[in-house]
Design an enzyme around this catalytic site. Structure first.
Site, PDB file in Angstrom:
ATOM      1  N   GLY A   1       0.850  -1.184   0.000  1.00 16.70           N
ATOM      2  CA  GLY A   1       0.000   0.000   0.000  1.00 16.70           C
ATOM      3  C   GLY A   1       0.885   1.233   0.000  1.00 16.70           C
ATOM      4  O   GLY A   1       2.105   1.128  -0.160  1.00 16.70           O
TER       5      GLY A   1
ATOM      6  N   ALA B   1      11.260   0.773  -6.182  1.00 19.57           N
ATOM      7  CA  ALA B   1      12.251   1.794  -5.827  1.00 19.57           C
ATOM      8  C   ALA B   1      12.509   1.804  -4.319  1.00 19.57           C
ATOM      9  O   ALA B   1      13.515   2.359  -3.869  1.00 19.57           O
ATOM     10  CB  ALA B   1      11.757   3.162  -6.277  1.00 19.57           C
TER      11      ALA B   1
ATOM     12  N   TYR C   1       9.002  -3.523   3.704  1.00 19.61           N
ATOM     13  CA  TYR C   1       8.514  -3.757   2.338  1.00 19.61           C
ATOM     14  C   TYR C   1       9.698  -3.777   1.366  1.00 19.61           C
ATOM     15  O   TYR C   1       9.809  -4.656   0.507  1.00 19.61           O
ATOM     16  CB  TYR C   1       7.508  -2.654   1.986  1.00 19.61           C
ATOM     17  CG  TYR C   1       7.101  -2.575   0.536  1.00 19.61           C
ATOM     18  CD1 TYR C   1       6.206  -3.489  -0.020  1.00 19.61           C
ATOM     19  CD2 TYR C   1       7.595  -1.552  -0.285  1.00 19.61           C
ATOM     20  CE1 TYR C   1       5.820  -3.389  -1.365  1.00 19.61           C
ATOM     21  CE2 TYR C   1       7.210  -1.451  -1.620  1.00 19.61           C
ATOM     22  CZ  TYR C   1       6.336  -2.377  -2.150  1.00 19.61           C
ATOM     23  OH  TYR C   1       5.959  -2.272  -3.474  1.00 19.61           O
TER      24      TYR C   1
HETATM   25  P1  NAD Z   1      -2.103  -3.878  -5.753  1.00 17.19           P
HETATM   26  O1  NAD Z   1      -2.164  -3.944  -4.275  1.00 17.19           O
HETATM   27  O2  NAD Z   1      -3.176  -3.137  -6.477  1.00 17.19           O
HETATM   28  O3  NAD Z   1      -2.015  -5.346  -6.365  1.00 17.19           O
HETATM   29  C1  NAD Z   1      -1.423  -6.414  -5.693  1.00 17.19           C
HETATM   30  C2  NAD Z   1      -2.413  -7.563  -5.747  1.00 17.19           C
HETATM   31  O4  NAD Z   1      -1.820  -8.716  -5.118  1.00 17.19           O
HETATM   32  C3  NAD Z   1      -3.719  -7.264  -4.986  1.00 17.19           C
HETATM   33  O5  NAD Z   1      -4.841  -7.373  -5.840  1.00 17.19           O
HETATM   34  C4  NAD Z   1      -3.751  -8.312  -3.908  1.00 17.19           C
HETATM   35  O6  NAD Z   1      -5.052  -8.784  -3.596  1.00 17.19           O
HETATM   36  C5  NAD Z   1      -2.880  -9.403  -4.509  1.00 17.19           C
HETATM   37  N1  NAD Z   1      -2.390 -10.307  -3.475  1.00 17.19           N
HETATM   38  C6  NAD Z   1      -1.812  -9.970  -2.297  1.00 17.19           C
HETATM   39  N2  NAD Z   1      -1.565 -11.072  -1.576  1.00 17.19           N
HETATM   40  C7  NAD Z   1      -2.001 -12.130  -2.323  1.00 17.19           C
HETATM   41  C8  NAD Z   1      -2.016 -13.530  -2.094  1.00 17.19           C
HETATM   42  N3  NAD Z   1      -1.553 -14.062  -0.965  1.00 17.19           N
HETATM   43  N4  NAD Z   1      -2.551 -14.322  -3.055  1.00 17.19           N
HETATM   44  C9  NAD Z   1      -3.048 -13.790  -4.212  1.00 17.19           C
HETATM   45  N5  NAD Z   1      -3.060 -12.475  -4.463  1.00 17.19           N
HETATM   46  C10 NAD Z   1      -2.529 -11.642  -3.536  1.00 17.19           C
HETATM   47  O7  NAD Z   1      -0.672  -3.273  -6.109  1.00 17.19           O
HETATM   48  P2  NAD Z   1      -0.096  -2.755  -7.499  1.00 17.19           P
HETATM   49  O8  NAD Z   1       0.060  -1.305  -7.372  1.00 17.19           O
HETATM   50  O9  NAD Z   1      -0.855  -3.330  -8.621  1.00 17.19           O
HETATM   51  O10 NAD Z   1       1.363  -3.398  -7.457  1.00 17.19           O
HETATM   52  C11 NAD Z   1       1.709  -4.575  -8.175  1.00 17.19           C
HETATM   53  C12 NAD Z   1       3.133  -4.965  -7.822  1.00 17.19           C
HETATM   54  O11 NAD Z   1       4.034  -3.907  -8.174  1.00 17.19           O
HETATM   55  C13 NAD Z   1       3.355  -5.249  -6.332  1.00 17.19           C
HETATM   56  O12 NAD Z   1       4.244  -6.328  -6.199  1.00 17.19           O
HETATM   57  C14 NAD Z   1       3.986  -3.979  -5.831  1.00 17.19           C
HETATM   58  O13 NAD Z   1       4.772  -4.198  -4.695  1.00 17.19           O
HETATM   59  C15 NAD Z   1       4.814  -3.558  -7.045  1.00 17.19           C
HETATM   60  N6  NAD Z   1       5.072  -2.115  -7.029  1.00 17.19           N
HETATM   61  C16 NAD Z   1       4.045  -1.246  -7.239  1.00 17.19           C
HETATM   62  C17 NAD Z   1       4.294   0.114  -7.219  1.00 17.19           C
HETATM   63  C18 NAD Z   1       3.200   1.124  -7.459  1.00 17.19           C
HETATM   64  O14 NAD Z   1       3.484   2.305  -7.418  1.00 17.19           O
HETATM   65  N7  NAD Z   1       1.960   0.726  -7.690  1.00 17.19           N
HETATM   66  C19 NAD Z   1       5.590   0.588  -6.971  1.00 17.19           C
HETATM   67  C20 NAD Z   1       6.600  -0.329  -6.747  1.00 17.19           C
HETATM   68  C21 NAD Z   1       6.345  -1.678  -6.796  1.00 17.19           C
END
Ligand code: NAD
Length: 320
Positions: free
Chosen positions: A76, A119, A149
């Site tokens: 988050g 990042a 994280y």
């Molecule tokens: P998000 O929270 O919208 O999506 C992550 C999804 O993973 C969620 O729908 C959640 O329900 C699912 N999930 C979590 N635990 C789970 C489990 N045990 N089994 C099945 N599903 C599970 O986040 P996002 O923004 O779409 O990010 C996607 C990826 O990119 C993540 O790994 C995040 O750490 C990485 N990331 C995102 C950002 C950003 O700015 N959005 C930045 C850096 C890294």
């Protein structure tokens, strides 16, 4: 027809990746612990399940599948990552997903796998200044992320690389820098700064007041979702493993991000700075490597992405 698995398809980036892969003609299976809240997924199959469970992972990864995209993580914005309250869950849940998925990918001889790092893996000590010239990929070590994280992401990066080295799995790793856009979390405590600023501005009358954690002078760069998806597809089609930054180098303070939202909305706002988690002082993406390896860098301005995001959040509020 190529076959892909999108882990975390019920989330922001995973949902957009499903759409893109379908447009490219893939057969797509999505998996997530929850349904997508904001869009009807177009995947051929959606499995509601927990990737922490190795039996579920064995069920969703087929023999010789062409590609896996691993987006699932317990994550988050600052209100979730930096309070310390969710640290054990964040580390345990995300690591379990990654341990299971990478291992099953080898067992089933999957063609290639994408891992979404962040990042947040970069050391806190080089992000103490609001004037950040950009984090280059080789600045990750000596390690010192500012959150658990970030430590889990670093561990998992290394694990995917170890699987590539020891088991011949083709791995591609990107470090995302603040991805934003429509169909992402915009309320409820897990939202990030762009969505939070759009929502707060959309909720108030013209000349109203919004609250902001910290002094708002902390800086970040934000990448629009369409650019992120394009970069991931290019990385997957390349012979470069990474880790590589996928981010914008257009740096902005959170105060100016709020003012940009207000300008888009055509409202005057007052910012009330209150104590709250803010993360590092300054963070920016450095894009030399992605230009060199993929011949690509993001083209859309932050303003263009914020306009699309503001419009979408305004619609969400209207239908709430
Ligand atoms: P998000 O929270 O919208 O999506 C992550 C999804 O993973 C969620 O729908 C959640 O329900 C699912 N999930 C979590 N635990 C789970 C489990 N045990 N089994 C099945 N599903 C599970 O986040 P996002 O923004 O779409 O990010 C996607 C990826 O990119 C993540 O790994 C995040 O750490 C990485 N990331 C995102 C950002 C950003 O700015 N959005 C930045 C850096 C890294």
């Amino acid at each position: 027809m190529k076959k892909a698995l999108v882990c975390g398809a019920g989330g922001f980036i995973g949902g957009h990746m499903v759409k893109r892969l379908k447009e490219e003609g893939y057969w797509v299976r999505g998996v997530d612990i929850k349904e997508h809240e904001y869009t009807e997924l177009t995947c051929d199959e959606f499995v509601l399940g927990d990737l922490r469970d190795p039996r579920l992972v064995a069920d969703v990864v087929d023999d010789n599948m062409d590609e896996i995209y691993q987006f699932a993580a317990d994550m988050g914005g600052a209100g979730y990552i930096f309070t310390g309250e969710h640290d054990a869950n964040v580390m345990h849940n995300s690591a379990m997903c990654n341990l299971n998925v990478v291992d099953e990918a080898v067992r089933k001889s999957v063609g290639k796998i994408f891992y979404s790092s962040s990042a947040c893996i970069y050391p806190e000590s080089i992000q103490m200044d609001t004037d950040n010239e950009g984090l280059k990929e080789d600045m990750a070590y000596p390690a010192g992320p500012d959150s658990e994280y970030g430590w889990e992401k670093l561990f998992s990066e290394r694990m995917y690389m170890a699987y590539q080295r020891n088991h011949g799995l083709e791995v591609h790793i990107a470090r995302f820098h603040n991805i934003f856009g429509p169909c992402g979390t915009w309320c409820g405590g897990k939202e990030k700064a762009p969505a939070a600023m759009c929502r707060k501005v959309a909720e108030i009358e013209a000349d109203g007041e919004i609250e902001m954690w910290g002094d708002g002078k902390q800086t970040r760069s934000f990448l629009f979702i369409d650019e992120c998806i394009e970069a991931v597809r290019r990385l997957m089609n390349s012979d470069f493993s990474g880790p590589i930054n996928i981010g914008s180098d257009e740096i902005i303070s959170i105060n100016d991000l709020a003012l940009m939202s207000a300008d888009i909305a055509g409202k005057k706002i007052h910012i009330n700075h209150i104590p709250g988690p803010t993360g590092v002082r300054g963070r920016n993406s450095e894009n030399t490597l992605i230009k060199e390896k993929l011949g690509w860098a993001p083209a859309q301005s932050l303003r263009m992405g914020m306009e699309k995001t503001y419009t979408w959040i305004e619609q969400q509020l209207a239908t709430k």
